[in-house]
Design an enzyme around this catalytic site. Structure first.
Site, PDB file in Angstrom:
ATOM      1  N   LYS A 184       0.844  -1.192   0.000  1.00  0.00           N
ATOM      2  CA  LYS A 184       0.000   0.000   0.000  1.00  0.00           C
ATOM      3  C   LYS A 184       0.883   1.248   0.000  1.00  0.00           C
ATOM      4  O   LYS A 184       0.942   2.002   0.980  1.00  0.00           O
ATOM      5  CB  LYS A 184      -0.943  -0.044   1.208  1.00  0.00           C
ATOM      6  CG  LYS A 184      -2.345   0.433   0.875  1.00  0.00           C
ATOM      7  CD  LYS A 184      -3.350  -0.053   1.868  1.00  0.00           C
ATOM      8  CE  LYS A 184      -4.581   0.811   1.914  1.00  0.00           C
ATOM      9  NZ  LYS A 184      -5.228   1.063   0.633  1.00  0.00           N
ATOM     10  N   GLU A 220      -7.235  -5.533 -10.451  1.00  0.00           N
ATOM     11  CA  GLU A 220      -8.127  -4.935  -9.458  1.00  0.00           C
ATOM     12  C   GLU A 220      -8.498  -3.530  -9.916  1.00  0.00           C
ATOM     13  O   GLU A 220      -8.219  -3.155 -11.052  1.00  0.00           O
ATOM     14  CB  GLU A 220      -7.480  -4.939  -8.079  1.00  0.00           C
ATOM     15  CG  GLU A 220      -6.181  -4.163  -7.986  1.00  0.00           C
ATOM     16  CD  GLU A 220      -5.638  -4.114  -6.559  1.00  0.00           C
ATOM     17  OE1 GLU A 220      -6.422  -4.071  -5.600  1.00  0.00           O
ATOM     18  OE2 GLU A 220      -4.410  -4.085  -6.419  1.00  0.00           O
TER      19      GLU A 220
HETATM   20  N1  PLP Z   1      -6.927  -2.793  -3.463  1.00  0.00           N
HETATM   21  C1  PLP Z   1      -6.457  -1.542  -3.349  1.00  0.00           C
HETATM   22  C2  PLP Z   1      -5.628  -1.008  -4.455  1.00  0.00           C
HETATM   23  C3  PLP Z   1      -6.753  -0.782  -2.211  1.00  0.00           C
HETATM   24  O1  PLP Z   1      -6.301   0.459  -2.083  1.00  0.00           O
HETATM   25  C4  PLP Z   1      -7.552  -1.341  -1.189  1.00  0.00           C
HETATM   26  C5  PLP Z   1      -7.843  -0.592   0.010  1.00  0.00           C
HETATM   27  O2  PLP Z   1      -7.280  -0.770   1.037  1.00  0.00           O
HETATM   28  C6  PLP Z   1      -8.029  -2.650  -1.362  1.00  0.00           C
HETATM   29  C7  PLP Z   1      -7.696  -3.334  -2.502  1.00  0.00           C
HETATM   30  C8  PLP Z   1      -8.868  -3.286  -0.326  1.00  0.00           C
HETATM   31  O3  PLP Z   1      -8.099  -3.715   0.768  1.00  0.00           O
HETATM   32  P1  PLP Z   1      -8.734  -3.848   2.199  1.00  0.00           P
HETATM   33  O4  PLP Z   1      -9.865  -4.798   2.077  1.00  0.00           O
HETATM   34  O5  PLP Z   1      -7.636  -4.409   3.020  1.00  0.00           O
HETATM   35  O6  PLP Z   1      -9.164  -2.504   2.612  1.00  0.00           O
HETATM   36  C1  COI Z   2      -9.360   1.506   1.804  1.00  0.00           C
HETATM   37  O1  COI Z   2     -10.292   0.832   1.379  1.00  0.00           O
HETATM   38  O2  COI Z   2      -9.094   1.597   3.003  1.00  0.00           O
HETATM   39  C2  COI Z   2      -8.479   2.206   0.903  1.00  0.00           C
HETATM   40  O3  COI Z   2      -7.409   2.552   1.313  1.00  0.00           O
HETATM   41  C3  COI Z   2      -8.913   2.501  -0.441  1.00  0.00           C
HETATM   42  C4  COI Z   2      -8.684   3.939  -0.756  1.00  0.00           C
HETATM   43  C5  COI Z   2      -8.583   4.044  -2.206  1.00  0.00           C
HETATM   44  C6  COI Z   2      -9.731   4.816  -0.146  1.00  0.00           C
END
Ligand code: PLP
Ligand code: COI
Length: 341
Positions: A184, A220
């Site tokens: 991230k 994604e």
């Molecule tokens: N993919 C991306 C590129 C993201 O920024 C996020 C957000 O966090 C996700 C997927 C979803 O991840 P999570 O379910 O851990 O929030």
């Molecule tokens: C999240 O889902 O927490 C993210 O970081 C996604 C972001 C693009 C808001």
């Protein structure tokens, strides 16, 4: 504790500063104790690593008010672990997992008045992040860092909440093979901005990124992983080394299998297969599960059979079960719910 006077039901996904944030600084090879502070601004060197070479990573998780009035977070240990992976890949010092979880507890408790009430449709978004604060001019890692965590009350990521969205296949790539798509890093989002602004200008809600090497597999979107449902009710999610390992997606795959008795598959998903699916959703902390009704590939429309009016039936079951677990209506697997107050 009295809640803030906020129109919870009409919140979008935006920044509303709250009272306290957690700040820790790394210097001379060690983190200080860290503390809650009131100042929402930061003063750093003009030559800070984050400003020159984008040395920064972040996380996102939420605090929920449960049906019985507690304030909880969902699997914060996995956010701590993923941030450690991000830091290692960006040559940043890791912030210890236990300290990360303690910071979540402190920052949520200190901003409890901003945790939206049960049933309001809103949640408190928690944004942990770290950046190189020390000066660097040659291309190398900074020697000083700041770890910070603020909160902001949020509503749905996509306007319309549970209404299906329309996405397009992007001509831009999000992540290279062996690059940074699996962490991230702020830089992944910086390079997606042109594509998202362009998508919005063209009337699309999001971009579907394909694998950069062959442009034949689904990866994604800019901020969420994909879930597909086959016509015979199997839940399928793309497997790739260049997508972010979403905590929501990993949890949903367990929910699908263990709670709903569905077959699940994590495997490469050829874009050519997308037209065969019955349902499609975007999943993430911010997105929760946002149903996709239409995918446009250079003018060619793929209309999911679930349509543009509501979530598909399996997507809905997944959504109801996941949010039921998060809001305390459904018993959670051991260790998923971290009670704060
Ligand atoms: N993919 C991306 C590129 C993201 O920024 C996020 C957000 O966090 C996700 C997927 C979803 O991840 P999570 O379910 O851990 O929030
Ligand atoms: C999240 O889902 O927490 C993210 O970081 C996604 C972001 C693009 C808001």
């Amino acid at each position: 504790m009295e809640k803030k006077d906020i129109d919870w039901g009409n919140l979008g996904f935006g920044y509303v500063p709250t009272d306290k944030r957690f700040v820790a600084n790394y210097k001379d090879g060690a983190w200080d104790e860290g503390a809650l502070v009131s100042d929402s601004t930061i003063t750093i060197s003009e030559c800070a690593g984050v400003l020159q070479y984008a040395q920064t990573c972040f996380e996102g998780l939420k605090a929920y008010t449960t049906e019985d009035g507690h304030i909880v977070t969902f699997r914060p240990d996995l956010n701590a672990e993923r941030m450690i992976d991000s830091c290692k890949r960006l040559q940043m010092p890791v912030f210890p997992k236990e300290k990360f979880i303690e910071a979540v507890e402190q920052v949520v408790a200190a901003n409890a008045a901003y945790v939206p009430p049960y049933g309001s449709g809103a949640t408190l978004y928690i944004r942990p992040f770290m950046f190189g604060s020390g000066p660097v001019i040659g291309v190398k890692p900074a020697t000083e860092y700041q770890f910070r965590m603020f909160t902001t009350p949020v509503g749905p990521y996509f306007k319309g909440g549970a209404k299906p969205i329309t996405i397009r296949v992007s001509d831009f790539d999000r992540a290279a093979p062996h690059g940074t798509g699996h962490i991230k890093a702020g830089l992944n989002y910086a390079m997606s901005l042109y594509a998202i602004v362009d998508a919005h200008e063209q009337g699309f809600d999001e971009n579907m990124y394909l694998d950069a090497a062959t442009r034949t597999y689904v990866e994604e979107t800019g901020g969420a992983n994909f879930l597909f449902v086959t016509k015979d009710g199997k839940v399928v999610t793309p497997k790739s080394d260049s997508i972010l390992p979403s905590i929501t997606r990993r949890s949903l795959m367990i929910v699908a299998k263990e709670y709903l008795g569905l077959e699940v598959e994590e495997r490469p998903v050829p874009f050519a297969e997308v037209a065969e699916f019955a349902e499609c959703g975007l999943c993430g902390t911010a997105a929760v599960i946002s149903p996709v009704g239409k995918i446009v590939d250079h003018g060619k429309e793929i209309c999911l059979p679930s349509g543009m009016d509501e979530m598909g039936p399996i997507t809905k079951k997944l959504y109801d079960t996941l949010t039921g677990i998060q809001m305390g209506r459904i018993e959670a697997p051991k260790g998923w719910i971290h009670t704060i107050l």
